[in-house]
Design a protein around this motif. Structure first.
Motif, short mmCIF file in Angstrom:
data_model
loop_
_atom_site.label_atom_id
_atom_site.label_comp_id
_atom_site.label_asym_id
_atom_site.label_seq_id
_atom_site.Cartn_x
_atom_site.Cartn_y
_atom_site.Cartn_z
N ILE A 172 -28.13 -22.42 13.35
CA ILE A 172 -28.63 -21.37 14.25
C ILE A 172 -27.81 -20.09 14.09
N SER A 173 -26.50 -20.22 13.88
CA SER A 173 -25.66 -19.04 13.67
C SER A 173 -26.10 -18.27 12.44
N VAL A 174 -26.45 -18.98 11.38
CA VAL A 174 -26.93 -18.34 10.15
C VAL A 174 -28.18 -17.51 10.43
N LEU A 175 -29.13 -18.10 11.13
CA LEU A 175 -30.38 -17.41 11.42
C LEU A 175 -30.17 -16.24 12.38
N TYR A 176 -29.28 -16.41 13.32
CA TYR A 176 -28.98 -15.37 14.32
C TYR A 176 -28.28 -14.17 13.66
N ILE A 177 -27.22 -14.43 12.90
CA ILE A 177 -26.47 -13.35 12.25
C ILE A 177 -27.35 -12.62 11.24
N SER A 178 -28.06 -13.40 10.42
CA SER A 178 -28.88 -12.80 9.37
C SER A 178 -30.00 -11.94 9.95
N SER A 179 -30.68 -12.44 10.96
CA SER A 179 -31.78 -11.66 11.55
C SER A 179 -31.24 -10.42 12.24
N GLY A 180 -30.01 -10.51 12.81
CA GLY A 180 -29.41 -9.33 13.43
C GLY A 180 -29.11 -8.25 12.41
N PHE A 181 -28.55 -8.65 11.27
CA PHE A 181 -28.25 -7.66 10.23
C PHE A 181 -29.53 -7.09 9.63
N LEU A 182 -30.48 -7.95 9.30
CA LEU A 182 -31.71 -7.49 8.66
C LEU A 182 -32.55 -6.62 9.60
N THR A 183 -32.42 -6.83 10.90
CA THR A 183 -33.07 -5.93 11.86
C THR A 183 -32.50 -4.52 11.72
N TYR A 184 -31.18 -4.46 11.69
CA TYR A 184 -30.52 -3.16 11.51
C TYR A 184 -30.87 -2.55 10.16
N TYR A 185 -30.87 -3.38 9.10
CA TYR A 185 -31.12 -2.89 7.75
C TYR A 185 -32.56 -2.36 7.62
N ALA A 186 -33.50 -3.08 8.22
CA ALA A 186 -34.90 -2.63 8.18
C ALA A 186 -35.07 -1.33 8.94
N HIS A 187 -34.38 -1.22 10.07
CA HIS A 187 -34.45 0.02 10.85
C HIS A 187 -33.87 1.19 10.06
N LYS A 188 -32.75 0.95 9.39
CA LYS A 188 -32.11 2.00 8.59
C LYS A 188 -33.01 2.40 7.42
N ALA A 189 -33.74 1.43 6.87
CA ALA A 189 -34.63 1.71 5.75
C ALA A 189 -35.93 2.39 6.19
N GLY A 190 -36.16 2.42 7.50
CA GLY A 190 -37.41 3.00 7.98
C GLY A 190 -38.62 2.13 7.69
N ASP A 191 -38.37 0.84 7.50
CA ASP A 191 -39.45 -0.12 7.19
C ASP A 191 -39.95 -0.72 8.50
#
Length: 339
Positions: A172-191
């Protein structure tokens, strides 16, 4: 000077670095697989690939430093863990090799077969589950010391509520940390499409993250009361602050604000809990066999190892930050305009 405490702090920092960087990698693989199965891969595949391409080669450096250092500082760990972790360690190495194969095909191949994506996604959950065995065994009660050596009580390990709680916490930690980062990364990418999907996944996994932490604490009380009492008596404030940063991160992402700050709070949340766990466990690395006050190497070797690993940490972290600056967070690269 207690060089062993400096040494274990540096090594714990390497392990924390691997947990964060590795979790993003492992979770991204599972999300790619899930998106492929649900026909949503067109939303996140390019985003995940842009993150993985520059980073995957350095992810395991943190892990290598930790294992080399733990054996160097505390040789007894090689005897106890080396014998008992032969099977889970071999499985973890095999899974890492499979991921390496995926990276090679993804980087140098023209297309990715579903079989490779499936293996890549599943190993993203199985590797942390396999590595979590180390933390479980270190709490004691699973190793039997005999005249012929040490052996792992597999039945006790498989039947232990604490063992399964730690496995689920790792996944669960893997899915939580990864989705948190990818949320930020997608927002930064404007995707926008990828952002909505990753934000949804983060909010889905935030609840189970909080729940499984409570189960781990409750099962630790049953399994190792000494460690539990030390944690809640002396280091409760670290775990309390961890919950505060967890709530802050979730609230920021709910409000769709300050996504970079939200991920920093996720990192702080895990740092507080992780160092709190480590501090409350000292002086034991493995109950009751490996005590860092007794199992450390001689002072001269300890000083040399401390210097080497501090220098390694000072080299690795700036190198990773430079890599992130040049590629991951480059304005053109993050939007897919530069390869």
């Amino acid at each position: 000077m207690d060089y062993q405490y400096i040494g274990i702090t540096v090594l714990w920092t390497f392990l924390y670095g691997y947990i964060i960087v590795g979790a993003i990698d492992f979770g991204a693989g599972f999300f790619m697989l899930y998106a492929k199965i649900t026909k949503q891969d067109h939303l996140i595949s390019s985003l995940v690939s842009r993150y993985l391409n520059p980073v995957w080669e350095v992810t395991n450096v943190f892990l290598v430093f930790f294992f080399v250092g733990i054996v160097g500082f505390f040789p007894d760990t090689a005897y106890y863990f080396g014998s008992t972790l032969l099977i889970p360690g071999t499985v973890a190495l095999l899974l890492l090799a499979i991921r390496g194969g995926f990276y090679a095909f993804e980087t140098y191949g023209k297309d990715s077969k579903f079989a490779w994506i499936f293996l890549y996604g599943m190993t993203g959950l199985l590797i942390p589950a396999a590595f979590s065995t180390v933390l479980t065994i270190s709490e004691g009660g699973f190793i039997q010391k005999t005249d012929t050596g040490v052996k792992l009580d597999w039945f006790e390990l498989l039947m232990s509520p604490y063992s399964w709680a730690v496995v689920f916490l790792a996944v669960i930690s893997v899915l939580y940390i990864s989705s948190g980062f990818l949320t930020y990364y997608a927002h930064k990418a404007g995707d926008t499409a990828a952002y909505k999907l990753m934000r949804q996944w983060f909010l889905i996994w935030a609840g189970p993250m909080l729940i499984i932490c409570q189960f781990v604490f409750l099962s630790l009380r049953q399994h190792n009361e000494e460690h539990f009492n030390n944690a809640v008596t002396h280091y409760w404030w670290l775990f309390g602050l961890s919950i505060v940063f967890f709530i802050a991160a979730v609230v920021l992402i709910l409000l769709k604000k300050f996504h970079g700050l939200a991920f920093i709070m996720i990192m702080i949340q895990f740092a507080l809990a992780f160092y709190g766990y480590g501090l409350s466990k000292l002086p034991y690395i493995l109950y009751p066999y490996v005590n860092i006050d007794k199992a450390v190497v001689n002072d001269n070797m300890a000083i040399a190892l401390v210097i080497v690993f501090i220098l390694g940490l000072l080299l690795l972290i700036p190198s990773l930050l430079l890599l992130l600056r040049l590629f991951i967070f480059d304005a053109d690269y993050v939007k897919g305009n530069k390869k």
